[in-house]
Design an enzyme around this catalytic site. Structure first.
Site, PDB file in Angstrom:
ATOM      1  N   ASP A  27       0.869  -1.173   0.000  1.00  0.00           N
ATOM      2  CA  ASP A  27       0.000   0.000   0.000  1.00  0.00           C
ATOM      3  C   ASP A  27       0.913   1.232   0.000  1.00  0.00           C
ATOM      4  O   ASP A  27       1.522   1.573   1.019  1.00  0.00           O
ATOM      5  CB  ASP A  27      -0.895  -0.040   1.250  1.00  0.00           C
ATOM      6  CG  ASP A  27      -1.710   1.242   1.418  1.00  0.00           C
ATOM      7  OD1 ASP A  27      -1.485   2.205   0.667  1.00  0.00           O
ATOM      8  OD2 ASP A  27      -2.570   1.264   2.320  1.00  0.00           O
ATOM      9  N   GLN A  52       0.889   6.380   1.171  1.00  0.00           N
ATOM     10  CA  GLN A  52       1.648   7.419   1.886  1.00  0.00           C
ATOM     11  C   GLN A  52       3.129   7.415   1.510  1.00  0.00           C
ATOM     12  O   GLN A  52       3.901   8.177   2.092  1.00  0.00           O
ATOM     13  CB  GLN A  52       1.512   7.232   3.408  1.00  0.00           C
ATOM     14  CG  GLN A  52       0.094   7.361   3.931  1.00  0.00           C
ATOM     15  CD  GLN A  52      -0.490   8.772   3.775  1.00  0.00           C
ATOM     16  OE1 GLN A  52       0.212   9.740   3.502  1.00  0.00           O
ATOM     17  NE2 GLN A  52      -1.790   8.868   3.931  1.00  0.00           N
TER      18      GLN A  52
HETATM   19  C1  LIG Z   1      -1.952   4.182   4.096  1.00  0.00           C
HETATM   20  C2  LIG Z   1      -3.226   4.453   3.370  1.00  0.00           C
HETATM   21  N1  LIG Z   1      -3.783   3.486   2.636  1.00  0.00           N
HETATM   22  C3  LIG Z   1      -4.913   3.678   1.946  1.00  0.00           C
HETATM   23  C4  LIG Z   1      -5.566   4.879   1.970  1.00  0.00           C
HETATM   24  C5  LIG Z   1      -6.833   5.037   1.195  1.00  0.00           C
HETATM   25  O1  LIG Z   1      -6.683   5.977   0.207  1.00  0.00           O
HETATM   26  P1  LIG Z   1      -7.933   6.406  -0.676  1.00  0.00           P
HETATM   27  O2  LIG Z   1      -8.945   6.970   0.269  1.00  0.00           O
HETATM   28  O3  LIG Z   1      -7.391   7.409  -1.618  1.00  0.00           O
HETATM   29  O4  LIG Z   1      -8.433   5.172  -1.328  1.00  0.00           O
HETATM   30  C6  LIG Z   1      -5.033   5.922   2.733  1.00  0.00           C
HETATM   31  C7  LIG Z   1      -5.736   7.212   2.823  1.00  0.00           C
HETATM   32  O5  LIG Z   1      -5.551   7.977   3.728  1.00  0.00           O
HETATM   33  C8  LIG Z   1      -3.830   5.705   3.436  1.00  0.00           C
HETATM   34  O6  LIG Z   1      -3.284   6.673   4.170  1.00  0.00           O
END
Ligand SMILES: Cc1ncc(COP(=O)(O)O)c(C=O)c1O
Length: 415
Positions: free
Chosen positions: A202, A205
């Site tokens: 993921d 960030q």
């Molecule tokens: C570590 C992490 N993963 C996933 C997400 C999800 O991102 P999105 O809302 O753009 O799908 C975020 C959003 O803050 C995040 O900080």
């Protein structure tokens, strides 16, 4: 690596012209979403004003231009993360959709009853809930790598114990949106591969804030969001290894994802288009390419150094304030810490803290940060306040945050 000229950068972002309650906007919530430079905003309006047309189909000039610009943007994004060409990148709506796409395609075909799926105690809900849903659909088991005693990084022993269960998939954050901890995803990917697991990183960030090299990490999937990296909302990215994309079933069915359709069956389109059903977010993709141009011009290494400097400065300033608790790795471990500073003030609810910040024109986030297992179950906090940085922040923004903390303490009579 060139230092960032923040005043010059700020001039590129029209939002910094506004006043909030008569005060200049201090934006310290880029982990939630970033602000957008004028070039990105203009790219969206240029598409609608000059060459609005659907892609992949038209034989006329403006349709060809739209298709060309959309494909060009994928090449730019691919270059940013060293993913060869844009061929192995699927445009989605956001990180959340990218992760769900993996759960409904590759994982749907490859995870079965009794199989293990491995995540960590540092994940955003986006990298937990899709796997809970998959586990329920398939009768699979969801395991967690736990945190060390300081609750600041992954526990080495737990990594070994959980990988010994031979999970089908390790889904892991590159940088925690709550703690700011940067995970050594390269080393853990290598370990996971030795047990036969596929690895999803993921990058929500990490990709916006530091150099990320997919080839070097060696992961099988990487998910990230355009809106956190100067691009518009509604455009996200899923990278997957080519053979995985080839072997995986499509996610959504419809136009564009097919080569041919007969009354009872269809032939899927080539990768990556077989995963992009229907008319995509054309202007979003194009504008994301422009955002990537902007980021690369500044330099991802410079952005990382700049955020490191601000995080160090913030940790030093905030640690000197009585009754303020900081979370995550200490300042000595700045190399493993992204530009995220979570804190709590004894005796003041984080929502009250954020409201007082707002009265000073300062935007910060307060809540569980979409990571309830971490914030509520592990850190045992009802919520946290969080400052997060990007290329348009400077030390003055940190000083403003410190003044707002002192104001909150004085309003609540906290000594
Ligand atoms: C570590 C992490 N993963 C996933 C997400 C999800 O991102 P999105 O809302 O753009 O799908 C975020 C959003 O803050 C995040 O900080």
């Amino acid at each position: 690596m060139a230092a960032i000229d923040v005043e010059k950068v700020k001039n590129d972002f029209p939002i910094f012209d506004i006043k909030v309650g008569g005060k200049p906007l201090v934006y310290l919530d880029s982990a939630a979403t970033s602000q957008k430079p004028r070039k990105v905003i203009n790219a969206i309006s240029k598409y609608y004003k000059r060459y609005n047309a659907n892609i992949h189909r038209g034989v006329y000039k403006i349709a060809e231009q739209a298709t060309e610009e959309y494909i060009k943007s994928k090449k730019k994004v691919a270059k940013l993360v060293n993913a060869d060409s844009g061929e192995n990148l699927v445009y989605t709506r956001n990180t959340t959709e990218s992760i769900n796409m993996v759960s409904y395609t590759w994982a749907e075909q490859n995870v079965g009853s009794g199989d293990h799926i491995l995540v960590t105690d540092m994940e955003h809900h986006s990298n937990i809930v899709p796997w809970q849903m998959l586990a329920k659909r398939k009768g699979a088991i969801l395991d967690y790598i736990s945190l060390n005693n300081e609750h600041s990084e992954l526990d080495e022993e737990s990594i070994e114990t959980q990988l010994a269960k031979n999970p089908k998939l390790l889904a892991i954050t590159h940088c925690s949106n709550v703690l700011g901890t940067i995970v050594d995803v390269k080393s853990i990917t290598r370990k996971a591969h030795q047990t036969g697991a596929k690895v999803l990183v993921d990058g929500a960030q990490s990709v916006p804030h530091m150099p990320v090299d997919i080839a070097d990490i060696g992961c099988d999937f990487l998910a990230f969001s355009g809106h956190k990296m100067l691009g518009p909302t509604g455009i996200g990215v899923l990278y997957a290894k080519h053979d995985i994309l080839e072997e995986s079933q499509p996610f959504l069915g419809g136009g564009d994802m097919i080569k041919t359709v007969e009354r009872q069956d269809f032939t899927p389109n080539d990768v990556p288009w077989k995963f992009e059903a229907g008319t995509p977010n054309i202007e979003g993709g194009i504008a994301l390419g422009v955002a990537v141009d902007y980021l690369r011009k500044i330099g991802m290494g410079s952005i990382r150094e700049h955020e490191k400097m601000l995080t160090r400065y913030a940790l030093e300033k905030l640690s000197g304030i009585d009754k303020v608790n900081l979370f995550g790795l200490p300042v000595e471990r700045i190399e493993s810490r992204g530009g995220v500073v979570p804190f709590a003030i004894n005796g003041i609810h984080p929502h009250d803290v954020a409201t007082i910040f707002d009265s000073e024109g300062i935007a910060i986030r307060a809540g569980h940060h979409c990571a309830m297992p971490l914030v509520v179950e592990i850190l045992k906090e009802p919520a946290l306040s969080r400052i997060s940085f990007y290329l348009y922040n400077n030390e003055r923004d940190v000083d403003a945050a410190v003044a707002a903390i002192n104001k909150a303490k004085s309003i609540f009579k906290i000594q």
